[in-house]
Design an enzyme around this catalytic site. Sequence first.
Site, PDB file in Angstrom:
ATOM      1  N   CYS A 185      40.742  28.806 -12.294  1.00 30.03           N
ATOM      2  CA  CYS A 185      41.129  29.590 -13.467  1.00 30.03           C
ATOM      3  C   CYS A 185      40.049  29.658 -14.535  1.00 30.03           C
ATOM      4  O   CYS A 185      40.243  30.304 -15.569  1.00 30.03           O
ATOM      5  CB  CYS A 185      42.419  29.020 -14.049  1.00 30.03           C
ATOM      6  N   HIS A 238      43.201  28.334 -23.780  1.00 32.18           N
ATOM      7  CA  HIS A 238      43.567  28.554 -22.384  1.00 32.18           C
ATOM      8  C   HIS A 238      45.081  28.741 -22.297  1.00 32.18           C
ATOM      9  O   HIS A 238      45.564  29.629 -21.589  1.00 32.18           O
ATOM     10  CB  HIS A 238      43.097  27.372 -21.549  1.00 32.18           C
ATOM     11  N   GLU A 240      45.213  20.365 -24.332  1.00 30.24           N
ATOM     12  CA  GLU A 240      44.407  21.303 -25.113  1.00 30.24           C
ATOM     13  C   GLU A 240      44.742  21.228 -26.597  1.00 30.24           C
ATOM     14  O   GLU A 240      43.836  21.282 -27.445  1.00 30.24           O
ATOM     15  CB  GLU A 240      44.614  22.718 -24.594  1.00 30.24           C
ATOM     16  N   LYS A 279      48.041  34.362 -22.726  1.00 40.86           N
ATOM     17  CA  LYS A 279      48.892  34.252 -21.539  1.00 40.86           C
ATOM     18  C   LYS A 279      50.368  34.398 -21.866  1.00 40.86           C
ATOM     19  O   LYS A 279      51.173  34.659 -20.975  1.00 40.86           O
ATOM     20  CB  LYS A 279      48.612  32.943 -20.808  1.00 40.86           C
ATOM     21  N   HIS A 315      49.299  34.536 -16.491  1.00 45.78           N
ATOM     22  CA  HIS A 315      48.053  33.868 -16.115  1.00 45.78           C
ATOM     23  C   HIS A 315      47.353  34.699 -15.047  1.00 45.78           C
ATOM     24  O   HIS A 315      47.779  34.736 -13.885  1.00 45.78           O
ATOM     25  CB  HIS A 315      48.359  32.473 -15.604  1.00 45.78           C
ATOM     26  N   PHE A 375      41.774  24.378 -11.988  1.00 40.43           N
ATOM     27  CA  PHE A 375      42.031  23.364 -10.967  1.00 40.43           C
ATOM     28  C   PHE A 375      40.695  22.882 -10.408  1.00 40.43           C
ATOM     29  O   PHE A 375      39.763  23.666 -10.218  1.00 40.43           O
ATOM     30  CB  PHE A 375      42.863  23.954  -9.833  1.00 40.43           C
TER      31      PHE A 375
END
Length: 412
Positions: A167, A307, A318, A336, A341, A400
């Site tokens: 991502c 993010h 975060e 998002k 996403h 990831f």
Amino acid sequence: MTAGQHRGAVTVTGLGMITPAGVGREATWAGVRQGRSMAATDPELKDCPVDFSCRIPAMDPGQGRIGGGKAWRMGRFTQLAVLAAREAVADAGLDPTTWDGARVAVVIGSGLAGAAHLETQTLRHHQGGPDLVSPSLVPMLISNMAAGEVSADLGAHGPSLATETACASGATALAVARDLLLSGACDIAVAGGAEAAVTPVVTTGFARMGALSGRVDQPGLASRPFAADRDGFVIAEGAAVLVLERTADAAARGRRGYAHLAGAGLTSDAHHPTAPSPGGEHAEAALRTALAQAGLAPADVDHVNAHGTSTPLNDHTEAELIARVLPHGPSVTAAKGVLGHTLGAAGAVEAALTALTIRDSRVAPIANLAADGCCYPIDAVTGAVREQRVTAAVSHSFGFGGHNVVLVLTAP
């Protein structure tokens, strides 16, 4: 010394986007500013444990738009990349028929690339044998093909690269493109991310690992970054491509640009395949590295494009990072909530949105987050657009595998 004057500054001179909020740069930006989720029940996900997604609105990116009899050989993620790149290059005022293609680089990131095509072709093989498998399977599948087809479409003969950091792929592509410009390997870089992997198997895989929201009865409320009751992300598709040039070169041809890409920091958690490192120390290192490259201190940051996946672990780590390193309280948004996403495209989409935030002095609200719904000490923008002059912003991307990428964008 301002970031724009800092040695090594790069300018964003063109933007192209195709997302669930709209087809094109301005349509996407208008949709994101409305702060309303694009999530809806998805007929293609019928019978999946999570049956909703964020799809690009009614658009066939194939033959009618690509042209030249080329669409048949491209996976959907590649088609999206080509169209976003065309928009970005035109927006930058560049003409591929007259530029020196040897000095143009292309870097496109994707997380799952042609997974959708592999899924359908696997089913055809299972049902009817090898004769039903498309001869275009491999070029539609491999992750470098978006960069390859964009290069071919634009006549760009410089470095052509694919980044695959889950991502964070789109953000990694921009960081790599910035390095290519500063090293002198190219004079123009066309860079970003593209993803089109909203399929039954991929969606079920994310659902089985507990990454997706389970709000099947309320898909429009499912993506809720930084909300206390968040329970996962909404899978989406999309693409964003940015044109980057050295600041001096852009100025020489009369282009002020949207923003400077003044710094980039990349680190690895080296911790776990899918979970962020507790405490976020390596994400913090990426943030501090990006700021140092830009010649900025943490206190100079007045906006964060987070993010913000709407997952319990990511948002917690975060938000703690933002509160710890940027305690002065810059405004925080997270696209998002609106877009879902977009996986490997997300970092490029969010960098483009950050550039538009700087251009317009307007910060988009986080969808589905009430004014009193954020459970962290950060200045989350909610409810409506906030008018704010942004001079220095950071855009976070985490993937990831422990990939951390932070980009610094500053006003030109």
